[in-house]
Design a protein around this motif. Structure first.
Motif, PDB file in Angstrom:
ATOM      1  N   TRP A 147       0.816  -1.205   0.000  1.00  0.00           N
ATOM      2  CA  TRP A 147       0.000   0.000   0.000  1.00  0.00           C
ATOM      3  C   TRP A 147       0.854   1.261   0.000  1.00  0.00           C
ATOM      4  CZ3 TRP A 147      -4.691   0.720  -1.472  1.00  0.00           C
ATOM      5  CH2 TRP A 147      -5.645  -0.280  -1.341  1.00  0.00           C
ATOM      6  N   GLN A 148       1.877   1.278   0.850  1.00  0.00           N
ATOM      7  CA  GLN A 148       2.712   2.479   0.946  1.00  0.00           C
ATOM      8  C   GLN A 148       3.436   2.768  -0.366  1.00  0.00           C
ATOM      9  OE1 GLN A 148       5.034   1.701   4.674  1.00  0.00           O
ATOM     10  NE2 GLN A 148       4.195   3.648   5.308  1.00  0.00           N
ATOM     11  N   ILE A 149       4.031   1.742  -0.965  1.00  0.00           N
ATOM     12  CA  ILE A 149       4.754   1.936  -2.218  1.00  0.00           C
ATOM     13  C   ILE A 149       3.789   2.317  -3.338  1.00  0.00           C
ATOM     14  CG2 ILE A 149       6.158   0.792  -3.980  1.00  0.00           C
ATOM     15  CD1 ILE A 149       7.380  -0.872  -1.716  1.00  0.00           C
ATOM     16  N   GLY A 150       2.631   1.657  -3.376  1.00  0.00           N
ATOM     17  CA  GLY A 150       1.640   1.971  -4.405  1.00  0.00           C
ATOM     18  C   GLY A 150       1.129   3.396  -4.294  1.00  0.00           C
ATOM     19  N   ILE A 151       0.693   3.771  -3.082  1.00  0.00           N
ATOM     20  CA  ILE A 151       0.183   5.132  -2.864  1.00  0.00           C
ATOM     21  C   ILE A 151       1.275   6.160  -3.124  1.00  0.00           C
ATOM     22  CG2 ILE A 151      -0.681   6.734  -1.104  1.00  0.00           C
ATOM     23  CD1 ILE A 151      -2.093   4.318   0.197  1.00  0.00           C
ATOM     24  N   GLY A 152       2.489   5.858  -2.697  1.00  0.00           N
ATOM     25  CA  GLY A 152       3.575   6.811  -2.839  1.00  0.00           C
ATOM     26  C   GLY A 152       4.050   6.995  -4.267  1.00  0.00           C
ATOM     27  N   CYS A 153       4.015   5.925  -5.058  1.00  0.00           N
ATOM     28  CA  CYS A 153       4.575   5.991  -6.417  1.00  0.00           C
ATOM     29  C   CYS A 153       3.576   6.445  -7.471  1.00  0.00           C
ATOM     30  CB  CYS A 153       5.149   4.621  -6.811  1.00  0.00           C
ATOM     31  SG  CYS A 153       6.688   4.217  -5.948  1.00  0.00           S
ATOM     32  N   VAL A 154       2.284   6.318  -7.211  1.00  0.00           N
ATOM     33  CA  VAL A 154       1.287   6.726  -8.207  1.00  0.00           C
ATOM     34  C   VAL A 154       1.418   8.201  -8.581  1.00  0.00           C
ATOM     35  CG1 VAL A 154      -1.175   7.157  -8.545  1.00  0.00           C
ATOM     36  CG2 VAL A 154      -0.404   4.900  -7.838  1.00  0.00           C
ATOM     37  N   PRO A 155       1.463   9.146  -7.612  1.00  0.00           N
ATOM     38  CA  PRO A 155       1.597  10.554  -8.022  1.00  0.00           C
ATOM     39  C   PRO A 155       2.928  10.846  -8.713  1.00  0.00           C
ATOM     40  CG  PRO A 155       1.776  10.329  -5.632  1.00  0.00           C
ATOM     41  CD  PRO A 155       1.301   9.019  -6.149  1.00  0.00           C
ATOM     42  N   VAL A 156       3.983  10.134  -8.332  1.00  0.00           N
ATOM     43  CA  VAL A 156       5.281  10.337  -8.987  1.00  0.00           C
ATOM     44  C   VAL A 156       5.218   9.874 -10.433  1.00  0.00           C
ATOM     45  CG1 VAL A 156       7.740   9.749  -8.942  1.00  0.00           C
ATOM     46  CG2 VAL A 156       6.499  10.087  -6.786  1.00  0.00           C
ATOM     47  N   ALA A 157       4.585   8.717 -10.667  1.00  0.00           N
ATOM     48  CA  ALA A 157       4.458   8.188 -12.027  1.00  0.00           C
ATOM     49  C   ALA A 157       3.589   9.093 -12.889  1.00  0.00           C
ATOM     50  CB  ALA A 157       3.880   6.774 -11.981  1.00  0.00           C
ATOM     51  N   ILE A 158       2.486   9.599 -12.325  1.00  0.00           N
ATOM     52  CA  ILE A 158       1.607  10.491 -13.083  1.00  0.00           C
ATOM     53  C   ILE A 158       2.356  11.766 -13.471  1.00  0.00           C
ATOM     54  CG2 ILE A 158      -0.447  11.947 -12.920  1.00  0.00           C
ATOM     55  CD1 ILE A 158      -1.723   9.785 -11.189  1.00  0.00           C
ATOM     56  N   ALA A 159       3.102  12.330 -12.513  1.00  0.00           N
ATOM     57  CA  ALA A 159       3.883  13.534 -12.813  1.00  0.00           C
ATOM     58  C   ALA A 159       4.910  13.252 -13.905  1.00  0.00           C
ATOM     59  CB  ALA A 159       4.580  14.031 -11.549  1.00  0.00           C
ATOM     60  N   GLY A 160       5.523  12.073 -13.863  1.00  0.00           N
ATOM     61  CA  GLY A 160       6.502  11.714 -14.880  1.00  0.00           C
ATOM     62  C   GLY A 160       5.889  11.591 -16.256  1.00  0.00           C
ATOM     63  N   LEU A 161       4.716  10.946 -16.323  1.00  0.00           N
ATOM     64  CA  LEU A 161       4.049  10.771 -17.617  1.00  0.00           C
ATOM     65  C   LEU A 161       3.613  12.111 -18.198  1.00  0.00           C
ATOM     66  CD1 LEU A 161       1.900   7.597 -16.842  1.00  0.00           C
ATOM     67  CD2 LEU A 161       3.941   7.723 -18.289  1.00  0.00           C
ATOM     68  N   LEU A 162       3.187  13.052 -17.341  1.00  0.00           N
ATOM     69  CA  LEU A 162       2.716  14.347 -17.827  1.00  0.00           C
ATOM     70  C   LEU A 162       3.857  15.288 -18.179  1.00  0.00           C
ATOM     71  CD1 LEU A 162      -0.229  15.008 -15.321  1.00  0.00           C
ATOM     72  CD2 LEU A 162      -0.386  14.257 -17.710  1.00  0.00           C
ATOM     73  N   ILE A 163       4.917  15.272 -17.381  1.00  0.00           N
ATOM     74  CA  ILE A 163       6.002  16.243 -17.555  1.00  0.00           C
ATOM     75  C   ILE A 163       7.110  15.700 -18.455  1.00  0.00           C
ATOM     76  CG2 ILE A 163       7.763  17.590 -16.359  1.00  0.00           C
ATOM     77  CD1 ILE A 163       5.920  17.541 -13.881  1.00  0.00           C
ATOM     78  N   GLU A 164       7.483  14.457 -18.221  1.00  0.00           N
ATOM     79  CA  GLU A 164       8.666  13.911 -18.893  1.00  0.00           C
ATOM     80  C   GLU A 164       8.353  13.196 -20.201  1.00  0.00           C
ATOM     81  OE1 GLU A 164      11.134  12.976 -14.745  1.00  0.00           O
ATOM     82  OE2 GLU A 164       9.951  11.406 -15.713  1.00  0.00           O
ATOM     83  N   ARG A 165       7.141  12.609 -20.299  1.00  0.00           N
ATOM     84  CA  ARG A 165       6.731  11.853 -21.479  1.00  0.00           C
ATOM     85  C   ARG A 165       7.809  10.835 -21.884  1.00  0.00           C
ATOM     86  NH1 ARG A 165       2.235  14.139 -23.522  1.00  0.00           N
ATOM     87  NH2 ARG A 165       1.779  16.310 -22.973  1.00  0.00           N
ATOM     88  N   PRO A 166       8.024   9.812 -21.054  1.00  0.00           N
ATOM     89  CA  PRO A 166       9.086   8.839 -21.330  1.00  0.00           C
ATOM     90  C   PRO A 166       8.803   8.002 -22.574  1.00  0.00           C
ATOM     91  CG  PRO A 166       7.678   8.053 -19.564  1.00  0.00           C
ATOM     92  CD  PRO A 166       7.241   9.466 -19.857  1.00  0.00           C
ATOM     93  N   ASP A 167       9.858   7.640 -23.289  1.00  0.00           N
ATOM     94  CA  ASP A 167       9.744   6.832 -24.503  1.00  0.00           C
ATOM     95  C   ASP A 167      10.340   5.452 -24.231  1.00  0.00           C
ATOM     96  OD1 ASP A 167       9.596   5.768 -27.012  1.00  0.00           O
ATOM     97  OD2 ASP A 167      11.173   7.023 -27.883  1.00  0.00           O
ATOM     98  N   PRO A 168       9.525   4.386 -24.183  1.00  0.00           N
ATOM     99  CA  PRO A 168      10.055   3.041 -23.928  1.00  0.00           C
ATOM    100  C   PRO A 168      11.121   2.627 -24.931  1.00  0.00           C
ATOM    101  CG  PRO A 168       7.665   3.060 -23.736  1.00  0.00           C
ATOM    102  CD  PRO A 168       8.057   4.389 -24.309  1.00  0.00           C
ATOM    103  N   ALA A 169      11.044   3.144 -26.150  1.00  0.00           N
ATOM    104  CA  ALA A 169      12.024   2.775 -27.173  1.00  0.00           C
ATOM    105  C   ALA A 169      13.418   3.303 -26.844  1.00  0.00           C
ATOM    106  CB  ALA A 169      11.577   3.306 -28.535  1.00  0.00           C
ATOM    107  N   ALA A 170      13.503   4.275 -25.946  1.00  0.00           N
ATOM    108  CA  ALA A 170      14.808   4.836 -25.588  1.00  0.00           C
ATOM    109  C   ALA A 170      15.607   3.924 -24.678  1.00  0.00           C
ATOM    110  CB  ALA A 170      14.615   6.195 -24.918  1.00  0.00           C
ATOM    111  N   LEU A 171      14.956   2.928 -24.081  1.00  0.00           N
ATOM    112  CA  LEU A 171      15.640   2.030 -23.163  1.00  0.00           C
ATOM    113  C   LEU A 171      16.416   0.959 -23.922  1.00  0.00           C
ATOM    114  CD1 LEU A 171      12.979   1.464 -20.357  1.00  0.00           C
ATOM    115  CD2 LEU A 171      15.164   2.646 -20.115  1.00  0.00           C
ATOM    116  N   SER A 172      17.681   0.793 -23.590  1.00  0.00           N
ATOM    117  CA  SER A 172      18.492  -0.288 -24.137  1.00  0.00           C
ATOM    118  C   SER A 172      18.219  -1.562 -23.347  1.00  0.00           C
ATOM    119  CB  SER A 172      19.976   0.073 -24.037  1.00  0.00           C
ATOM    120  OG  SER A 172      20.355   0.190 -22.665  1.00  0.00           O
ATOM    121  N   ALA A 173      18.889  -2.638 -23.716  1.00  0.00           N
ATOM    122  CA  ALA A 173      18.729  -3.894 -22.982  1.00  0.00           C
ATOM    123  C   ALA A 173      19.173  -3.722 -21.527  1.00  0.00           C
ATOM    124  CB  ALA A 173      19.535  -4.997 -23.662  1.00  0.00           C
ATOM    125  N   VAL A 174      20.257  -2.981 -21.321  1.00  0.00           N
ATOM    126  CA  VAL A 174      20.722  -2.727 -19.951  1.00  0.00           C
ATOM    127  C   VAL A 174      19.731  -1.827 -19.220  1.00  0.00           C
ATOM    128  CG1 VAL A 174      22.600  -1.791 -18.567  1.00  0.00           C
ATOM    129  CG2 VAL A 174      23.115  -3.007 -20.687  1.00  0.00           C
TER     130      VAL A 174
END
Length: 299
Positions: A195-222
């Motif tokens: 619960w703590q990790i879920g509640i704590g990480c949801v707003p961080v993930a939402i902020a990341g998706l809105l502000i940073e717009r991560p691209d999965p294709a940018a990730l290498s195998a490492v």
């Protein structure tokens, strides 16, 4: 004739020590791995998304352990508050701090959490700020100053945003820890972590998706391997091992054992990222650890 009974020694569980070692190594390796991941993915998205998946995995583990997941109504508000302080703040601020700081520097700054716990326990829990605790705070901050400001004033100013963010995250975790002592969260350990990790990480993930717009294709195998590590090792394996260790070891032993985390972080950053580790880094680490040791002794 009076016979004085001998004080019985507390036998430490070998399994508890092993679980504590796994936790310390896993959390310590997180610093260089996260620092590498920042070269491919932005910090909020990397930390937030891996945390959500990790929380879901912990929930499944809790179900497998037959732990209840339902949160009592009276605990819900305090659970959200503590989760934001201990998880959201740490995940977000420490992730952002690594943009300016080396992994070894972030690891040393993470040492200060027990010192802030000792300091904040004064106004919140009424635990008097003793001279020993005040000295502990000064010593720990001295170690941080040696590391961050040791090169030059200009270098210290360049790292100032990262320093402030890391310290903010550490203070928030300290406050969350103290509030947890003041308002206990009576839930099974794995369920509580989920619960703590879920509640704590949801707003961080939402902020990341809105502000940073991560691209999965940018990730290498490492990069993908690093995300898997953050998810399965940092958020799942280490938390399960940590709570299992707490069940088998005295709290003081477990607290001292967590001092291995920054040591592993500094040494692994030198080995994996080729970050410098010389006399200055050794002195800074030793001084900061000494301050935390004083804080733990004062509790």
């Amino acid at each position: 004739m009076t016979v004085t009974p001998r004080k019985s020694r507390v036998r430490l569980s070998p399994l508890g020590i092993a679980l504590l070692a796994v936790t310390a190594i896993g959390w310590g390796l997180n610093f260089p791995i996260m620092k590498f991941l920042l070269s491919e993915w932005p910090p909020l998205s990397a930390r937030g998304l891996s945390g959500i998946v990790g929380a879901a995995a912990l929930a499944l583990i809790a179900v497998w352990q037959r732990q209840r997941l339902a949160v009592p109504r009276a605990m819900r508000l305090r659970l959200v508050l503590v989760s934001v302080l201990t998880i959201s703040s740490w995940v977000a601020f420490m992730g952002l701090a690594l943009v300016w700081l080396d992994a070894r520097e972030a690891a040393v700054l993470a040492i200060s959490v027990p010192v802030w716990v000792a300091l904040l326990a004064w106004p919140v829990l009424g635990e008097r700020l003793t001279a020993l605790r005040a000295v502990a705070l000064v010593v720990a901050l001295g170690g941080i100053f040696i590391l961050i400001g040791g090169n030059s004033i200009d270098a210290g100013i360049e790292k100032l945003p990262g320093l402030l963010m890391a310290l903010t995250g550490a203070v928030c975790v300290g406050l969350g820890t103290v509030l947890t002592k003041h308002f206990p969260l009576e839930m099974p350990p794995t369920s509580l972590a989920a619960w703590q990790i879920g509640i704590g990480c949801v707003p961080v993930a939402i902020a990341g998706l809105l502000i940073e717009r991560p691209d999965p294709a940018a990730l290498s195998a490492v990069g993908w391997a690093s995300m898997v590590y953050l998810t399965l090792v940092q958020f799942c394996l280490c938390y399960v091992c940590w709570f299992a260790a707490l069940e088998r070891l005295p709290a003081a032993t477990a607290s001292i054992g967590t001092l291995l985390v920054p040591v592993v972080g500094v040494l692994s950053a030198a080995a994996m990222l080729h970050e410098p580790f010389g006399l200055r880094e050794f002195i800074a680490l030793a001084v900061a650890l000494g301050g935390v040791g004083l804080a733990l002794r004062a509790q």
